[in-house]
Scaffold this motif. Structure first.
Motif, mmCIF file in Angstrom:
data_model
loop_
_atom_site.group_PDB
_atom_site.id
_atom_site.type_symbol
_atom_site.label_atom_id
_atom_site.label_comp_id
_atom_site.label_asym_id
_atom_site.label_seq_id
_atom_site.Cartn_x
_atom_site.Cartn_y
_atom_site.Cartn_z
ATOM 1 N N LEU A 85 0.834 -1.202 0.000
ATOM 2 C CA LEU A 85 0.000 0.000 0.000
ATOM 3 C C LEU A 85 0.866 1.248 0.000
ATOM 4 O O LEU A 85 0.537 2.250 -0.636
ATOM 5 C CB LEU A 85 -0.933 -0.014 1.210
ATOM 6 C CG LEU A 85 -2.045 -1.068 1.167
ATOM 7 C CD1 LEU A 85 -2.859 -1.033 2.448
ATOM 8 C CD2 LEU A 85 -2.937 -0.879 -0.046
ATOM 9 N N SER A 86 2.001 1.190 0.711
ATOM 10 C CA SER A 86 2.928 2.315 0.701
ATOM 11 C C SER A 86 3.577 2.472 -0.672
ATOM 12 O O SER A 86 3.697 3.585 -1.197
ATOM 13 C CB SER A 86 4.003 2.100 1.774
ATOM 14 O OG SER A 86 4.976 3.126 1.720
ATOM 15 N N THR A 89 1.367 4.070 -3.311
ATOM 16 C CA THR A 89 0.912 5.427 -3.060
ATOM 17 C C THR A 89 1.556 6.379 -4.063
ATOM 18 O O THR A 89 2.767 6.328 -4.269
ATOM 19 C CB THR A 89 1.294 5.875 -1.635
ATOM 20 O OG1 THR A 89 0.665 5.003 -0.705
ATOM 21 C CG2 THR A 89 0.850 7.305 -1.384
ATOM 22 N N PRO A 90 0.790 7.232 -4.701
ATOM 23 C CA PRO A 90 1.355 8.175 -5.672
ATOM 24 C C PRO A 90 2.503 8.979 -5.072
ATOM 25 O O PRO A 90 2.446 9.415 -3.926
ATOM 26 C CB PRO A 90 0.164 9.078 -6.012
ATOM 27 C CG PRO A 90 -1.035 8.213 -5.757
ATOM 28 C CD PRO A 90 -0.665 7.353 -4.572
ATOM 29 N N ARG A 92 5.602 7.798 -4.577
ATOM 30 C CA ARG A 92 6.677 6.960 -4.012
ATOM 31 C C ARG A 92 7.755 6.697 -5.064
ATOM 32 O O ARG A 92 8.930 6.740 -4.780
ATOM 33 C CB ARG A 92 6.086 5.642 -3.509
ATOM 34 C CG ARG A 92 7.092 4.606 -3.052
ATOM 35 C CD ARG A 92 7.810 5.021 -1.775
ATOM 36 N NE ARG A 92 8.787 4.021 -1.379
ATOM 37 C CZ ARG A 92 8.510 2.951 -0.654
ATOM 38 N NH1 ARG A 92 7.267 2.738 -0.236
ATOM 39 N NH2 ARG A 92 9.462 2.101 -0.331
ATOM 40 N N ARG A 103 1.543 1.710 -11.223
ATOM 41 C CA ARG A 103 1.285 0.785 -10.114
ATOM 42 C C ARG A 103 1.843 -0.600 -10.397
ATOM 43 O O ARG A 103 2.369 -1.267 -9.505
ATOM 44 C CB ARG A 103 -0.211 0.715 -9.837
ATOM 45 C CG ARG A 103 -0.761 1.945 -9.138
ATOM 46 C CD ARG A 103 -2.215 1.756 -8.747
ATOM 47 N NE ARG A 103 -2.674 2.844 -7.923
ATOM 48 C CZ ARG A 103 -3.256 3.940 -8.393
ATOM 49 N NH1 ARG A 103 -3.423 4.075 -9.708
ATOM 50 N NH2 ARG A 103 -3.654 4.894 -7.585
ATOM 51 N N GLU A 141 -6.108 -2.635 -5.614
ATOM 52 C CA GLU A 141 -5.216 -1.482 -5.546
ATOM 53 C C GLU A 141 -4.619 -1.111 -6.899
ATOM 54 O O GLU A 141 -4.341 0.058 -7.158
ATOM 55 C CB GLU A 141 -4.088 -1.753 -4.546
ATOM 56 C CG GLU A 141 -4.540 -1.791 -3.103
ATOM 57 C CD GLU A 141 -5.141 -0.478 -2.642
ATOM 58 O OE1 GLU A 141 -4.659 0.584 -3.067
ATOM 59 O OE2 GLU A 141 -6.119 -0.522 -1.863
#
Length: 206
Positions: A85-86, A89-90, A92, A103, A141
């Motif tokens: 999830l980290s 995240t946009p 990263r 992604r 996700e």
């Protein structure tokens, strides 16, 4: 034996002294033993006795860290979930690509960096329920928010629930196949393959 780089010592029982070097070494021994055993004999065949023998610790010591093999697997699951999830995240990873492609690259990059653990837990000898939960997480996700299932179902004249499961399972099996390979494509190369194989590439909004 390759290290479990995915693993961090915060995933332990809350009453543990996480700063104690002996505790940290024991934690590492237990988690590495667990991953090795999943790879070799499979999650369902593993016992606490197997883990303690491989890690060279007592059962009492094991229970200072985990209740059983399921709580150990759950610790890995929570860590992988948080990491993914980290990573998704946009911001990263600074790729200037469309959202889905970015992604997917992040997903494969993370898996490449933690290959030993991912191969064990997502492979044929891993726990099926764990894999199902993670498959759903990854799908939600990475892809699902970009797909108009109703529109695709009408386009292909198939029920929406069957389409959803077919696409989800197909993507997941491609991911597993990549993990199993000794000579793997790079995350960027695999992303191109992934999206070319996908029924949602380019993203079909019709």
């Amino acid at each position: 034996m390759l290290p479990c780089t995915i693993y961090h010592t915060e995933i332990v029982k809350v009453n543990a002294n996480k700063n104690d070097i002996r505790f940290i070494r024991t934690e590492t021994a237990i988690t590495e033993a667990f991953i090795d055993l999943v790879s070799e004999i499979g999650f369902y065949a593993i016992s606490v006795k197997d883990i303690t023998a491989r890690a060279d610790v007592s059962r009492g010591t094991f229970y200072q860290h985990y209740d059983d093999k399921y709580s150990l697997l759950n610790a890995f699951e929570e860590k992988i979930k948080a990491d993914l999830l980290s990573a998704l995240t946009p911001g990263r990873i600074p790729f200037k690509t469309d959202a889905v492609k970015e992604r997917v690259i992040r997903l494969f990059t993370y898996c490449e960096e933690n290959l030993t653990v991912m191969r064990a837990l997502f492979g044929k000898k891993g726990d099926a329920e764990f894999q199902q939960r993670m498959k759903d997480l990854l799908w939600n996700e990475v892809f699902s928010q970009h797909i108009n299932y109703a529109g695709l179902a009408r386009k292909f004249s198939v029920p929406e629930d069957y389409l959803r499961e077919y696409v989800n399972s197909s993507h997941y099996r491609v991911f597993q196949t990549w993990l199993e390979k000794d000579q793997r494509e790079t995350p960027e190369e695999m992303t191109e393959i992934y999206l070319k194989l996908s029924v949602i590439s380019p993203l079909n909004k019709s």
